[in-house]
Design a protein around this motif. Structure first.
Motif, mmCIF file in Angstrom:
data_model
loop_
_atom_site.group_PDB
_atom_site.id
_atom_site.type_symbol
_atom_site.label_atom_id
_atom_site.label_comp_id
_atom_site.label_asym_id
_atom_site.label_seq_id
_atom_site.Cartn_x
_atom_site.Cartn_y
_atom_site.Cartn_z
ATOM 1 N N SER A 244 43.551 22.509 -42.603
ATOM 2 C CA SER A 244 42.581 23.423 -43.084
ATOM 3 C C SER A 244 42.202 23.448 -44.673
ATOM 4 O O SER A 244 42.720 22.139 -45.190
ATOM 5 C CB SER A 244 43.006 24.834 -42.969
ATOM 6 N N ASP A 245 41.626 23.932 -45.335
ATOM 7 C CA ASP A 245 41.225 23.906 -46.672
ATOM 8 C C ASP A 245 42.422 23.887 -47.406
ATOM 9 O O ASP A 245 42.613 23.454 -48.747
ATOM 10 C CB ASP A 245 40.133 24.796 -46.888
ATOM 11 N N THR A 246 43.625 24.618 -46.936
ATOM 12 C CA THR A 246 44.708 24.818 -47.904
ATOM 13 C C THR A 246 46.101 24.295 -47.166
ATOM 14 O O THR A 246 47.075 24.807 -47.801
ATOM 15 C CB THR A 246 44.830 26.547 -47.964
ATOM 16 N N THR A 247 45.850 23.390 -46.058
ATOM 17 C CA THR A 247 47.096 23.090 -45.311
ATOM 18 C C THR A 247 46.948 21.378 -45.268
ATOM 19 O O THR A 247 45.957 20.891 -44.619
ATOM 20 C CB THR A 247 47.365 23.710 -44.144
ATOM 21 N N ILE A 248 47.960 20.697 -45.631
ATOM 22 C CA ILE A 248 47.787 19.205 -45.398
ATOM 23 C C ILE A 248 49.078 19.007 -44.353
ATOM 24 O O ILE A 248 49.950 19.569 -44.676
ATOM 25 C CB ILE A 248 48.206 18.547 -46.934
ATOM 26 N N VAL A 249 48.656 18.011 -43.633
ATOM 27 C CA VAL A 249 49.714 17.389 -42.706
ATOM 28 C C VAL A 249 49.612 16.058 -43.163
ATOM 29 O O VAL A 249 49.119 15.181 -42.994
ATOM 30 C CB VAL A 249 49.195 17.781 -41.286
ATOM 31 N N GLU B 211 54.086 19.352 -43.207
ATOM 32 C CA GLU B 211 53.036 20.232 -43.433
ATOM 33 C C GLU B 211 53.390 21.041 -44.822
ATOM 34 O O GLU B 211 54.201 21.516 -44.982
ATOM 35 C CB GLU B 211 52.985 21.389 -42.095
ATOM 36 N N LEU B 212 52.086 21.164 -45.401
ATOM 37 C CA LEU B 212 52.343 21.648 -46.774
ATOM 38 C C LEU B 212 51.309 22.612 -47.094
ATOM 39 O O LEU B 212 50.118 22.236 -47.076
ATOM 40 C CB LEU B 212 52.313 20.242 -47.796
ATOM 41 N N ASP B 213 51.549 23.748 -47.636
ATOM 42 C CA ASP B 213 50.585 24.765 -47.998
ATOM 43 C C ASP B 213 50.170 24.239 -49.326
ATOM 44 O O ASP B 213 51.129 24.539 -50.305
ATOM 45 C CB ASP B 213 51.060 26.410 -47.825
ATOM 46 N N ILE B 214 48.831 24.318 -49.917
ATOM 47 C CA ILE B 214 48.523 23.669 -51.088
ATOM 48 C C ILE B 214 47.624 24.962 -51.613
ATOM 49 O O ILE B 214 46.908 24.859 -52.630
ATOM 50 C CB ILE B 214 47.855 22.604 -51.284
ATOM 51 N N SER B 215 47.734 26.217 -51.058
ATOM 52 C CA SER B 215 46.839 27.416 -51.587
ATOM 53 C C SER B 215 46.984 27.803 -52.746
ATOM 54 O O SER B 215 46.017 28.174 -53.679
ATOM 55 C CB SER B 215 46.873 28.384 -50.592
ATOM 56 N N VAL C 123 51.647 15.579 -54.517
ATOM 57 C CA VAL C 123 50.604 16.113 -54.216
ATOM 58 C C VAL C 123 49.887 16.906 -55.314
ATOM 59 O O VAL C 123 50.501 17.732 -55.955
ATOM 60 C CB VAL C 123 50.587 17.420 -53.039
ATOM 61 N N ARG C 124 48.973 16.450 -55.932
ATOM 62 C CA ARG C 124 48.300 16.951 -57.301
ATOM 63 C C ARG C 124 46.802 17.466 -57.025
ATOM 64 O O ARG C 124 45.920 16.684 -56.511
ATOM 65 C CB ARG C 124 48.335 15.606 -58.136
ATOM 66 N N VAL D 258 42.106 16.740 -54.523
ATOM 67 C CA VAL D 258 43.479 16.444 -54.191
ATOM 68 C C VAL D 258 43.937 15.033 -53.939
ATOM 69 O O VAL D 258 43.273 14.303 -53.032
ATOM 70 C CB VAL D 258 43.672 17.384 -52.681
ATOM 71 N N LEU D 259 45.011 14.869 -54.743
ATOM 72 C CA LEU D 259 45.515 13.423 -54.686
ATOM 73 C C LEU D 259 47.000 13.374 -54.214
ATOM 74 O O LEU D 259 47.659 13.933 -54.524
ATOM 75 C CB LEU D 259 45.654 12.785 -56.036
ATOM 76 N N VAL D 260 47.191 12.665 -52.714
ATOM 77 C CA VAL D 260 48.266 12.542 -52.329
ATOM 78 C C VAL D 260 48.862 11.316 -52.070
ATOM 79 O O VAL D 260 48.423 10.226 -51.747
ATOM 80 C CB VAL D 260 48.212 13.021 -50.811
ATOM 81 N N VAL D 261 49.984 11.044 -53.051
ATOM 82 C CA VAL D 261 50.635 9.631 -52.930
ATOM 83 C C VAL D 261 52.139 9.672 -52.758
ATOM 84 O O VAL D 261 52.886 10.874 -53.203
ATOM 85 C CB VAL D 261 50.461 9.133 -54.646
#
Length: 189
Positions: free
Chosen positions: A182-187, A61-65, A84-85, A120-123
């Motif tokens: 959520s808008d600021t959290t990626i799983v 789980e990552l917070d991108i806020s 995560v960019r 948001v690009l996740v690779v």
């Protein structure tokens, strides 16, 4: 009450319904062997199950806020780096301007991002050639000829959508399974 008869020549005893004492012993022996086999196989099968540390690493789980446009975060998923960019509008336009038919591994930016979160690009941060970690996620690193990622091991160049553009890598950087909690959290995972 079952009646039994004996055969003096063989010494076998048979009940009225035809069941011999030997049949019972054979069924009991096979049952004991089956239970014994399960007792022997269970530890072998259970040791192949993933360990607790692997299960704990099954999602990240990552917070991108705090992630600003043009910035990237390097995290870890299953002991491998993940980039995560948050793309700038210029990077999005640059990626969308490339015809997918001209790409070695034809994918659009839209194919590589989640709907509503195209910026948001996740690779996975692992080159698809021989598994090196490409540069370009950290500010000041060489981003290659296409302003995305550059693998210093064998010279693969990726664009802003992490698609292979030049070099020996056969495919784009892998997009892992991920969702927005959520808008600021990626799983991831």
């Amino acid at each position: 009450m079952a009646t039994t008869t004996g055969n003096p020549e063989t010494g076998e005893t048979t009940t009225k319904d035809g069941v011999r004492r030997r049949d019972f012993i054979e069924i009991a022996a096979v049952s004991v062997a089956g239970v014994g086999g399960l007792v022997m196989v269970y530890p072998l099968v259970s040791q192949m199950a993933p360990s607790a540390d692997v299960l704990a690493a099954s999602t990240t789980e990552l917070d991108i806020s705090t992630l600003e446009a043009g910035q990237a975060i390097v995290t870890e998923f299953r002991k491998q780096p993940v980039f995560v960019r948050r793309l700038t509008q210029a990077e999005i336009d640059e990626a969308n301007a490339v015809p997918t038919g001209s790409l070695r591994d034809a994918e659009s930016l839209e194919d590589r991002t989640q709907p509503g979160h195209e910026d948001v690009l996740v690779v996975m941060g692992v080159c698809t050639h021989l598994g090196c970690v490409p540069l370009g996620a950290v500010t000041g690193e060489n981003k290659g000829e296409y302003n995305g990622y550059f693998c210093p091991c064998h010279g693969s160049h990726y664009d802003t959508a992490a698609r292979i553009r030049k070099g020996p890598a056969p495919t784009n950087l892998l997009v892992p399974d991920y969702t927005f909690a959520s808008d600021t959290t990626i799983v991831i995972g």
